[in-house]
Design an enzyme around this catalytic site. Sequence first.
Site, PDB file in Angstrom:
ATOM      1  N   GLY A  12      56.975  42.032  38.893  1.00  0.00           N
ATOM      2  CA  GLY A  12      55.574  41.979  39.359  1.00  0.00           C
ATOM      3  C   GLY A  12      54.697  41.175  38.408  1.00  0.00           C
ATOM      4  CB  SER A  40      62.420  43.407  42.937  1.00  0.00           C
ATOM      5  OG  SER A  40      61.329  43.395  43.830  1.00  0.00           O
ATOM      6  NE  ARG A  99      45.235  53.916  34.562  1.00  0.00           N
ATOM      7  CZ  ARG A  99      44.947  52.951  35.408  1.00  0.00           C
ATOM      8  NH1 ARG A  99      44.005  53.108  36.331  1.00  0.00           N
ATOM      9  NH2 ARG A  99      45.611  51.802  35.366  1.00  0.00           N
ATOM     10  CB  CYS A 128      42.404  45.647  34.459  1.00  0.00           C
ATOM     11  SG  CYS A 128      42.301  45.851  36.230  1.00  0.00           S
ATOM     12  CD  GLN A 155      37.311  45.231  39.379  1.00  0.00           C
ATOM     13  OE1 GLN A 155      36.522  46.146  39.296  1.00  0.00           O
ATOM     14  NE2 GLN A 155      38.635  45.439  39.567  1.00  0.00           N
ATOM     15  CG  HIS A 241      38.955  42.196  36.382  1.00  0.00           C
ATOM     16  ND1 HIS A 241      39.439  41.430  37.420  1.00  0.00           N
ATOM     17  CD2 HIS A 241      39.632  43.368  36.430  1.00  0.00           C
ATOM     18  CE1 HIS A 241      40.364  42.103  38.074  1.00  0.00           C
ATOM     19  NE2 HIS A 241      40.517  43.295  37.512  1.00  0.00           N
TER      20      HIS A 241
HETATM   21  C1  2RA Z   1      42.073  45.809  40.643  1.00  0.00           C
HETATM   22  N1  2RA Z   1      41.714  47.214  38.703  1.00  0.00           N
HETATM   23  O1  2RA Z   1      41.508  44.899  40.033  1.00  0.00           O
HETATM   24  C2  2RA Z   1      42.411  47.124  39.972  1.00  0.00           C
HETATM   25  C3  2RA Z   1      43.881  47.326  39.840  1.00  0.00           C
HETATM   26  N2  2RA Z   1      44.492  46.359  39.031  1.00  0.00           N
HETATM   27  O2  2RA Z   1      42.394  45.712  41.845  1.00  0.00           O
END
Ligand code: 2RA
Length: 339
Positions: A12, A40, A99, A128, A155, A241
């Site tokens: 991935g 995979s 988490r 992230c 994002q 992001h």
């Molecule tokens: C997104 N933070 O950006 C979430 C998962 N990676 O979609």
Amino acid sequence: MGYRVAVVGATGLVGQQVLRVLEERRFPVDELRPLATSRSAGRQVEFAGSSWEVGEATAEALEGADFAFFAASSDISRQLAPVAARAGTVVIDKSNTFRMDPEVPLVVPEVNGHALAGHRNLIASPNCSTIQLVVALKPILDRFGLERVVVSTYQAVSGTGAAALDELEAEVRAHLEGRDHAPEVYPRPIAFNVLPHCDRFEAEGYTLEEWKLVRETRKILGIDDLPVTATAVRVPVRVGHSEAVWLQTRDEATVDDLRRALAAAPGLVVRDDPGGAEYPTPLEVAGRDEVFVGRIRRDPTAPRAFWLWVVADNLRKGAATNAVQIAEALVAAGKPAGR
Ligand code: 2RA
């Protein structure tokens, strides 16, 4: 002495970044186990100048590994991470699964590395968009206290996965060629558009992404009742992001105070020139491991209030690099643990 290292989800976007980062940072790997779903398995991945065949991610394939980086679905983490941790493997999990588990440390090493003490072989790496936010908030919290945080995110589509990268390209190509293209990943077109919606909608009209920002930030900073609110937006960017962060400090501070505190913080780069066009953007930050901050300025309409512009590579510091930094911190502390 090297380690037996498994990477679950090796094919991935994030799993491949974990392999890149392990190699770039010369993490001591004696034995690599690239693993993925049965779909995979059998594919090849590159690491340390060689091609490695990807195995199927099973409990048996993980047996005896010192570290296992989970960069796969929540289902795979839920199924395999606890089993591997109980068997003595140190699991660093990127998924959302554990988490908020009080028994599981949620760690950004330069923010709350102390939380690794006493771990029980299962460590969660935050979302992230949370990682870059707390890296920027931490030096301000430490020096001036924090009373409130409001964040709007912008994002990249890579946060959704490889298919979203392909979708953005397909939509742009169709537009340029004058063809219709029915959106296949998002509910609406993402090219030349923005979607005020990352992940599914949950309580009170907020998305899961927005609740992650709220809950994870509070856990990492150790302030259960910190007023945090968020709007998470998807933008037609491939990697990186960005976040517009409004914050209110407890104590009086100036813009220069904040700029100095941010510039001195580990893992953070200040790119800020109030009078000019010096600020970070996703395009120039992609591929970097630091969190970048610019547009530092006061909000004259509220006391002790400030704006920041925070940008980071969501696949690296937002996922792969943070996970490898957790492993590095454990190695530096003398013993990963568990065995
Ligand atoms: C997104 N933070 O950006 C979430 C998962 N990676 O979609």
